[in-house]
Design a protein around this motif. Structure first.
Motif, PDB file in Angstrom:
ATOM      1  N   ILE A 152       0.646  -1.226  -0.077  1.00  0.00           N
ATOM      2  CA  ILE A 152      -0.008   0.128   0.187  1.00  0.00           C
ATOM      3  C   ILE A 152       0.823   1.472  -0.084  1.00  0.00           C
ATOM      4  CG2 ILE A 152      -1.590   1.307   1.296  1.00  0.00           C
ATOM      5  CD1 ILE A 152      -2.635  -1.117   2.332  1.00  0.00           C
ATOM      6  N   LEU A 153       0.657   2.008  -1.065  1.00  0.00           N
ATOM      7  CA  LEU A 153       1.242   3.318  -1.093  1.00  0.00           C
ATOM      8  C   LEU A 153       0.085   4.582  -0.993  1.00  0.00           C
ATOM      9  CD1 LEU A 153       3.703   5.435  -1.189  1.00  0.00           C
ATOM     10  CD2 LEU A 153       3.949   5.076  -3.767  1.00  0.00           C
ATOM     11  N   GLN A 154       0.224   5.491  -0.008  1.00  0.00           N
ATOM     12  CA  GLN A 154      -0.750   6.411   0.274  1.00  0.00           C
ATOM     13  C   GLN A 154      -0.013   7.823   0.275  1.00  0.00           C
ATOM     14  OE1 GLN A 154      -3.308   8.444   0.244  1.00  0.00           O
ATOM     15  NE2 GLN A 154      -4.554   7.217   1.264  1.00  0.00           N
ATOM     16  N   LEU A 155      -0.315   8.423  -0.992  1.00  0.00           N
ATOM     17  CA  LEU A 155       0.055   9.682  -1.493  1.00  0.00           C
ATOM     18  C   LEU A 155      -0.746  10.671  -1.772  1.00  0.00           C
ATOM     19  CD1 LEU A 155       2.908   8.483  -3.998  1.00  0.00           C
ATOM     20  CD2 LEU A 155       3.350  10.115  -1.952  1.00  0.00           C
ATOM     21  N   SER A 156      -2.091  10.772  -1.218  1.00  0.00           N
ATOM     22  CA  SER A 156      -3.157  11.647  -1.740  1.00  0.00           C
ATOM     23  C   SER A 156      -2.655  12.894  -0.755  1.00  0.00           C
ATOM     24  CB  SER A 156      -4.274  11.033  -0.678  1.00  0.00           C
ATOM     25  OG  SER A 156      -4.813   9.903  -1.635  1.00  0.00           O
ATOM     26  N   SER A 157      -3.498  13.914  -1.264  1.00  0.00           N
ATOM     27  CA  SER A 157      -3.308  15.249  -0.634  1.00  0.00           C
ATOM     28  C   SER A 157      -1.991  15.676  -0.729  1.00  0.00           C
ATOM     29  CB  SER A 157      -3.892  15.316   0.614  1.00  0.00           C
ATOM     30  OG  SER A 157      -5.415  15.102   0.274  1.00  0.00           O
ATOM     31  N   ASN A 158      -1.183  15.792  -2.010  1.00  0.00           N
ATOM     32  CA  ASN A 158       0.161  16.137  -2.048  1.00  0.00           C
ATOM     33  C   ASN A 158       0.100  17.069  -3.020  1.00  0.00           C
ATOM     34  OD1 ASN A 158       2.563  15.321  -0.165  1.00  0.00           O
ATOM     35  ND2 ASN A 158       1.278  13.341  -0.591  1.00  0.00           N
ATOM     36  N   LYS A 159       1.398  17.660  -3.833  1.00  0.00           N
ATOM     37  CA  LYS A 159       1.455  18.565  -4.876  1.00  0.00           C
ATOM     38  C   LYS A 159       1.969  17.925  -6.193  1.00  0.00           C
ATOM     39  CE  LYS A 159       1.333  22.455  -2.020  1.00  0.00           C
ATOM     40  NZ  LYS A 159      -0.034  22.901  -2.189  1.00  0.00           N
ATOM     41  N   VAL A 160       1.980  16.445  -6.300  1.00  0.00           N
ATOM     42  CA  VAL A 160       2.526  15.741  -7.355  1.00  0.00           C
ATOM     43  C   VAL A 160       1.721  16.458  -8.609  1.00  0.00           C
ATOM     44  CG1 VAL A 160       3.099  13.487  -8.245  1.00  0.00           C
ATOM     45  CG2 VAL A 160       3.014  13.810  -5.846  1.00  0.00           C
ATOM     46  N   ARG A 161       3.018  16.510  -9.560  1.00  0.00           N
ATOM     47  CA  ARG A 161       2.227  17.217 -10.844  1.00  0.00           C
ATOM     48  C   ARG A 161       2.258  16.331 -12.064  1.00  0.00           C
ATOM     49  NH1 ARG A 161       6.013  22.726  -9.752  1.00  0.00           N
ATOM     50  NH2 ARG A 161       4.662  23.493  -8.143  1.00  0.00           N
ATOM     51  N   ASP A 162       3.508  15.481 -11.859  1.00  0.00           N
ATOM     52  CA  ASP A 162       3.846  14.728 -13.008  1.00  0.00           C
ATOM     53  C   ASP A 162       4.182  13.228 -12.657  1.00  0.00           C
ATOM     54  OD1 ASP A 162       4.432  14.260 -15.647  1.00  0.00           O
ATOM     55  OD2 ASP A 162       6.380  15.130 -15.750  1.00  0.00           O
ATOM     56  N   LEU A 163       3.841  12.059 -13.608  1.00  0.00           N
ATOM     57  CA  LEU A 163       4.188  10.902 -13.162  1.00  0.00           C
ATOM     58  C   LEU A 163       5.168  10.429 -14.226  1.00  0.00           C
ATOM     59  CD1 LEU A 163       1.169   8.678 -11.781  1.00  0.00           C
ATOM     60  CD2 LEU A 163       3.016   9.839 -10.640  1.00  0.00           C
ATOM     61  N   LYS A 164       6.229  10.219 -14.160  1.00  0.00           N
ATOM     62  CA  LYS A 164       7.411   9.851 -15.124  1.00  0.00           C
ATOM     63  C   LYS A 164       7.733   8.638 -15.184  1.00  0.00           C
ATOM     64  CE  LYS A 164       9.633  14.306 -14.040  1.00  0.00           C
ATOM     65  NZ  LYS A 164       9.225  14.422 -12.554  1.00  0.00           N
ATOM     66  N   PRO A 165       8.057   7.854 -16.338  1.00  0.00           N
ATOM     67  CA  PRO A 165       8.598   6.249 -16.474  1.00  0.00           C
ATOM     68  C   PRO A 165       9.628   6.395 -15.455  1.00  0.00           C
ATOM     69  CG  PRO A 165       8.588   7.449 -18.519  1.00  0.00           C
ATOM     70  CD  PRO A 165       8.424   8.355 -17.864  1.00  0.00           C
ATOM     71  N   GLY A 166       9.706   5.096 -14.687  1.00  0.00           N
ATOM     72  CA  GLY A 166      10.755   4.873 -13.668  1.00  0.00           C
ATOM     73  C   GLY A 166      10.237   5.447 -12.301  1.00  0.00           C
ATOM     74  N   THR A 167       9.104   5.912 -12.334  1.00  0.00           N
ATOM     75  CA  THR A 167       8.686   6.463 -10.834  1.00  0.00           C
ATOM     76  C   THR A 167       8.630   5.313  -9.678  1.00  0.00           C
ATOM     77  OG1 THR A 167       7.653   8.379 -11.881  1.00  0.00           O
ATOM     78  CG2 THR A 167       6.883   7.793  -9.558  1.00  0.00           C
ATOM     79  N   PHE A 168       7.979   4.456 -10.414  1.00  0.00           N
ATOM     80  CA  PHE A 168       7.925   3.307  -9.182  1.00  0.00           C
ATOM     81  C   PHE A 168       8.693   2.039  -9.500  1.00  0.00           C
ATOM     82  CE2 PHE A 168       3.814   5.637  -9.834  1.00  0.00           C
ATOM     83  CZ  PHE A 168       3.444   6.013  -8.636  1.00  0.00           C
TER      84      PHE A 168
END
Length: 360
Positions: A152-168
């Motif tokens: 489980i990865l909870q990242l709600s309510s942040n300011k993430v703008r972009d998901l790039k290749p390799g993020t995960f």
């Protein structure tokens, strides 16, 4: 003299069991060997010293602006670490080094804006990571690489703008990913390739203006998809095909959706719950998955009550769930409920195709 020395030694051990590790000041501890150390709202500005036998350390509501490298290196036995509401701004590279048994890490409700690339190094057993309600803008490539047991990865309510290749990269076991209420405008192709086994994927409350088909089409087993509150006008053909035989819940309310393409629902065979409230829809495609639906939320759209919606009406007539939805057109049916209107009386029932070789 011997007896006096022995007496002094026994006295010291009786009065100060803390020689082997005391419960930190303003904290309380449970279990033998200080296994559970609770320092909630203890006024701490420095991390306390705890025994290697400590399994749970609760440091909520203290003040640790920076988690420095090796900050927890003496706490090798920790399984659960609680750092919510600690005004953390930065998690440096190597901050959690040594915590090779850690399973639960709670960093919610802080002010984190800086995550060092190696922030989670050595957390090979980490399964649950909560970082919601922070100020995270960027997720550096390789950040999650050590976390090959992450579930489980909870990242709600942040300011993430972009998901790039390799993020995960590295997080191949990730099953529940929450990215609600960020500022995502772009999901690049390949950004989800490493996490193709997601079962829950929440993207609601972002700023996507087009459906991220290229990024999402690598997902295989999504059961619960939320993309509500993204300003997406068109849902394209094959939008859910890669995981359609697993998807049971789809939330798309308050997006301004104007149209589902004719083949949008191709491959969707197990959908039970569909929420499309608060959009700009007037029709649904003929292949909408009525056969499996148990509930559908429809209000706040401008439905055109013609024979193209007859399948929806038939579903309502045969379902325990008869949702509210109002005809906006044609004018003679305006304001009437779909479940009651006479707009569909002249619509023909679909003809069932006969099986090959069947006699008439």
């Amino acid at each position: 003299m011997k007896h006096l020395s022995l007496f002094l030694m026994l006295s010291l051990l009786a009065v100060a069991p803390s020689l082997l590790g005391a419960c930190p000041q303003n904290c309380h501890c449970h279990g033998g060997d200080l296994q559970h150390v609770i320092c909630d709202t203890a006024g701490l500005t420095k991390l306390p010293k705890v025994s290697e036998q400590t399994r749970l350390l609760n440091l909520q509501r203290n003040h640790f602006p920076v988690l420095a490298p090796n900050a927890f290196k003496e706490m090798k036995g920790l399984v659960s670490l609680h750092l919510q509401y600690c005004k953390i701004k930065e998690v440096t590279s190597g901050a959690f080094k040594g915590l090779k048994r850690l399973v639960y890490l709670y960093l919610s409700n802080n002010e984190i804006s800086i995550l060092g690339v190696g922030a989670f190094d050595e957390l090979t057993e980490l399964t649950y990571l909560y970082m919601d309600h922070n100020k995270i803008i960027d997720l550096p490539k390789g950040l999650f690489s050590p976390l090959f047991n992450l579930f489980i990865l909870q990242l709600s309510s942040n300011k993430v703008r972009d998901l790039k290749p390799g993020t995960f990269n590295g997080a191949k076991d990730l099953r529940w990913l929450y990215l609600s209420d960020n500022e995502i405008t772009n999901m690049q192709p390949g950004s989800l390739d490493e996490v193709e086994n997601l079962a829950i994927f929440h993207l609601d409350g972002n700023q996507l203006t087009s459906y991220p088909l290229a990024a999402i089409s690598k997902l295989r087993v999504v059961e619960d998809l939320k993309i509500s509150r993204n300003p997406i006008k068109l849902i394209p053909d094959f939008a859910f095909q890669s995981f359609g035989r697993y998807m049971e819940s789809l939330s798309m309310e308050n997006m301004g959706v104007e149209k589902f393409s004719d083949k949008a629902f191709v491959g969707v065979t197990t959908l039970k719950k569909l929420n499309i409230e608060g959009n700009k829809l007037n029709q649904l495609p003929n292949n909408a998955p009525y056969a499996t639906l148990q509930s559908i939320m429809l209000t706040g759209n401008s439905w055109h009550c013609s024979c193209q919606l007859a399948s929806l009406r038939r579903w309502m007539d045969n379902s325990r769930s008869r949702p509210n939805a109002t005809c906006a057109s044609p004018s003679q049916y305006r304001g009437q409920q779909l479940k009651d209107t006479g707009a569909f009386r002249a619509c023909k029932q679909p003809v069932k195709k006969s099986k090959k070789g069947e006699r008439h």
